[in-house]
Design a protein around this motif. Structure first.
Motif, short mmCIF file in Angstrom:
data_model
loop_
_atom_site.label_atom_id
_atom_site.label_comp_id
_atom_site.label_asym_id
_atom_site.label_seq_id
_atom_site.Cartn_x
_atom_site.Cartn_y
_atom_site.Cartn_z
N LEU A 75 -13.38 -24.07 -22.51
CA LEU A 75 -14.50 -23.18 -22.24
C LEU A 75 -15.39 -23.82 -21.18
CD1 LEU A 75 -15.45 -22.01 -25.85
CD2 LEU A 75 -13.87 -20.95 -24.22
N LEU A 76 -15.44 -23.20 -20.01
CA LEU A 76 -16.26 -23.70 -18.91
C LEU A 76 -17.71 -23.28 -19.13
CD1 LEU A 76 -16.41 -25.03 -16.06
CD2 LEU A 76 -16.08 -22.70 -15.13
N HIS A 77 -18.61 -24.24 -18.99
CA HIS A 77 -20.04 -23.94 -19.10
C HIS A 77 -20.57 -23.61 -17.70
CE1 HIS A 77 -24.10 -24.00 -20.63
NE2 HIS A 77 -24.46 -24.90 -19.72
N ASP A 78 -20.75 -22.33 -17.44
CA ASP A 78 -21.21 -21.86 -16.13
C ASP A 78 -22.15 -20.68 -16.33
OD1 ASP A 78 -21.46 -21.53 -13.40
OD2 ASP A 78 -19.62 -20.35 -13.21
N PRO A 79 -23.37 -20.94 -16.84
CA PRO A 79 -24.29 -19.82 -17.15
C PRO A 79 -24.74 -19.05 -15.92
CG PRO A 79 -25.41 -21.92 -17.35
CD PRO A 79 -23.96 -22.24 -17.16
N SER A 80 -24.75 -19.69 -14.76
CA SER A 80 -25.20 -18.98 -13.55
C SER A 80 -24.04 -18.39 -12.76
CB SER A 80 -25.99 -19.94 -12.66
OG SER A 80 -25.15 -21.01 -12.23
N ASN A 81 -22.84 -18.44 -13.32
CA ASN A 81 -21.65 -17.89 -12.65
C ASN A 81 -21.42 -18.55 -11.29
OD1 ASN A 81 -19.39 -16.28 -12.71
ND2 ASN A 81 -20.42 -14.47 -11.88
N PHE A 82 -21.59 -19.84 -11.27
CA PHE A 82 -21.46 -20.59 -10.02
C PHE A 82 -20.00 -20.67 -9.56
CE2 PHE A 82 -21.01 -24.78 -7.89
CZ PHE A 82 -21.83 -24.56 -6.80
N PHE A 83 -19.07 -20.68 -10.50
CA PHE A 83 -17.64 -20.83 -10.15
C PHE A 83 -16.90 -19.49 -10.14
CE2 PHE A 83 -18.91 -24.91 -12.00
CZ PHE A 83 -18.44 -25.80 -11.06
N LYS A 84 -17.60 -18.42 -9.83
CA LYS A 84 -16.97 -17.10 -9.88
C LYS A 84 -15.85 -16.93 -8.86
CE LYS A 84 -20.60 -15.10 -6.97
NZ LYS A 84 -21.66 -14.06 -6.88
N THR A 85 -15.88 -17.67 -7.76
CA THR A 85 -14.83 -17.55 -6.75
C THR A 85 -13.85 -18.73 -6.77
OG1 THR A 85 -16.22 -18.66 -5.09
CG2 THR A 85 -16.36 -16.24 -5.24
N ALA A 86 -13.98 -19.62 -7.75
CA ALA A 86 -13.14 -20.82 -7.78
C ALA A 86 -11.82 -20.53 -8.48
CB ALA A 86 -13.89 -21.94 -8.48
#
Length: 434
Positions: free
Chosen positions: A162-173
């Motif tokens: 489970l990736l912790h990315d609350p700001s959706n920083f890795f949406k294009t990764a």
């Protein structure tokens, strides 16, 4: 007249200026700030911090209904502020950290119309910024166990990242996952979830390396590939339930015989085993038998039955995840031979009786032979009689004659040879004729 009114007017104006300060002074110490954050986050991603004003005595005080009654003041440097939201009794900011580290963020609350007043409440929070990916491994199984990190062997495990990315920083990764299950098995997947079945019991550590890549615009209107990685792990304790107990042993036995019963456990080695002998096959209650620690999958029971009858071994085994019961019936017959504890006294008594009978018989025979010798008329030994035997034969005949000679006549012959003749009881009287 005017100079006389001026002191009154100035006093009224001074009280009017103090009126806005009254709520803040009264509220000071009655409220507190609660801070929450979604950190840690990776560099470049937004971190969110929320401050909420609550009553210090768990909500017994009623907060004012005026949404503009209080103002929140933040200090977040060197984090870059990207957004701020204020509500009635809470305030939220969003900030970005371009360097890894722990950065303190402070906030305090004052009256909305009095910036210089004493704060109603204040608080401090230290969010964490890291260069690595943030997340965790989650292991689940259909059969849940009440012990932390404990699972069943030979049962499928679901392992997810489970990736912790609350700001959706890795949406294009795009992500690549490299798995190591700790038992020699490794695999690389493009999915953050795998299913795995451990065939054996034991302690294992699942290791995962995650690589994230994405395109990022540069200052010269170009694009570059940015990459971030992260290493994660989870400890597993694989157990196996007890499927049953195999009992190997006789079903019939005689009393006062030692019986051995072998227990084979189908499952992980149990921590404790206890058993009790009953007349009926009933399960064991808690505290009914004394538990014995067992480290192997086999265990031997030994018992000696003293009374005949029908019996049942009630056996209970349990390990850290399960328990099981088993029963073994046995029929005890009366013993065909007397026990040694009774046979030894009987044999002793019989031996003493036989010895007494032999002693009496030999004594009577000896007395009879002596009587016959006493009645026999001895005659002088002639010169032709052989000389007395010498050596061992003589000694044996002298000491053991009555017992070793075959017949009484042989004994009498020895007496004649070795005993002097008794002197006559009278002397011969010479007579003379005149």
């Amino acid at each position: 007249m005017a100079p006389a009114l001026w002191p009154c007017v100035s006093r009224i104006l001074w009280l009017a200026c103090l009126l806005p300060l009254a709520p803040a002074g009264v509220a000071a110490g009655l409220y507190e700030l609660q801070l929450t954050t979604d950190s840690p986050v990776t560099t470049g991603a937004e971190v969110t911090i929320t401050a909420s004003l609550v009553a210090s005595d768990n909500g017994s005080l009623v907060l004012p209904t005026n949404i503009h009654f209080y103002r929140f003041h933040w200090i977040h440097t060197p984090l870059l502020l990207t957004g701020k939201t204020d509500e009635a009794f809470s305030s939220t900011i969003r900030a970005v950290g371009n360097e890894p580290g722990d950065f303190p963020v402070s906030v305090w609350v004052t009256a909305a119309n009095c910036w210089m007043c004493q704060p109603v409440a204040r608080s401090l929070l230290v969010p964490s910024i890291t260069e690595l990916l943030v997340g965790n491994l989650v292991v689940t199984q259909n059969s849940s166990l009440p012990w932390p990190s404990s699972y069943l062997a030979k049962t499928v495990l679901k392992i997810s990242f489970l990736l912790h990315d609350p700001s959706n920083f890795f949406k294009t990764a795009s992500f690549l996952y490299s798995w190591d299950f700790g038992d020699g098995t490794q695999m690389v997947t493009g999915d953050a979830m795998v299913y795995y079945n451990y065939p054996i019991i034991g302690n294992f550590t699942v290791k995962l390396k995650v690589v994230a890549e994405w395109e990022q615009a540069t200052l010269d209107a170009g694009k570059s590939i940015t990459q971030k990685t992260g290493d994660f792990s989870a400890s597993l304790k694989l157990h196996e339930t007890l499927q049953g107990i195999q009992v190997s042993g006789p079903t019939q036995i005689e009393s006062f015989q030692k019986m051995t019963v072998t227990l084979n456990f189908l499952g992980s080695p149990p921590l404790t085993v206890c058993w009790r002998l009953k007349h009926e096959c009933l399960p064991l209650e808690e505290g009914e038998c004394h538990p014995v620690p067992v480290a192997n999958t086999a265990y031997n029971l030994t018992h000696v039955f003293r009374d005949p009858g029908d019996y049942c071994f009630s056996i209970r085994a349990e390990n850290v995840i399960s328990k099981t019961h088993q029963y073994h019936r046995i029929q005890v017959w009366p013993s065909s031979m007397q026990p040694a504890v009774f046979a030894f006294p009987c044999a002793t008594i019989i031996t003493m009786i036989l010895a007494l009978i032999m002693y009496v018989s030999l004594r009577n025979a000896h007395q009879k032979d002596v009587a016959e010798v006493a009645d026999f008329d001895f005659s002088p030994m002639s010169d032709k009689n052989p000389e007395p035997p010498t050596g061992v034969k003589c000694c044996c005949q002298m000491c053991c004659g009555p017992f070793l000679l075959e017949t009484p006549s042989e004994y009498l012959e020895v007496v004649r040879e070795h005993h002097r003749l008794l002197p006559p009881l009278y002397k011969s009287v010479k007579t003379y004729t005149v």
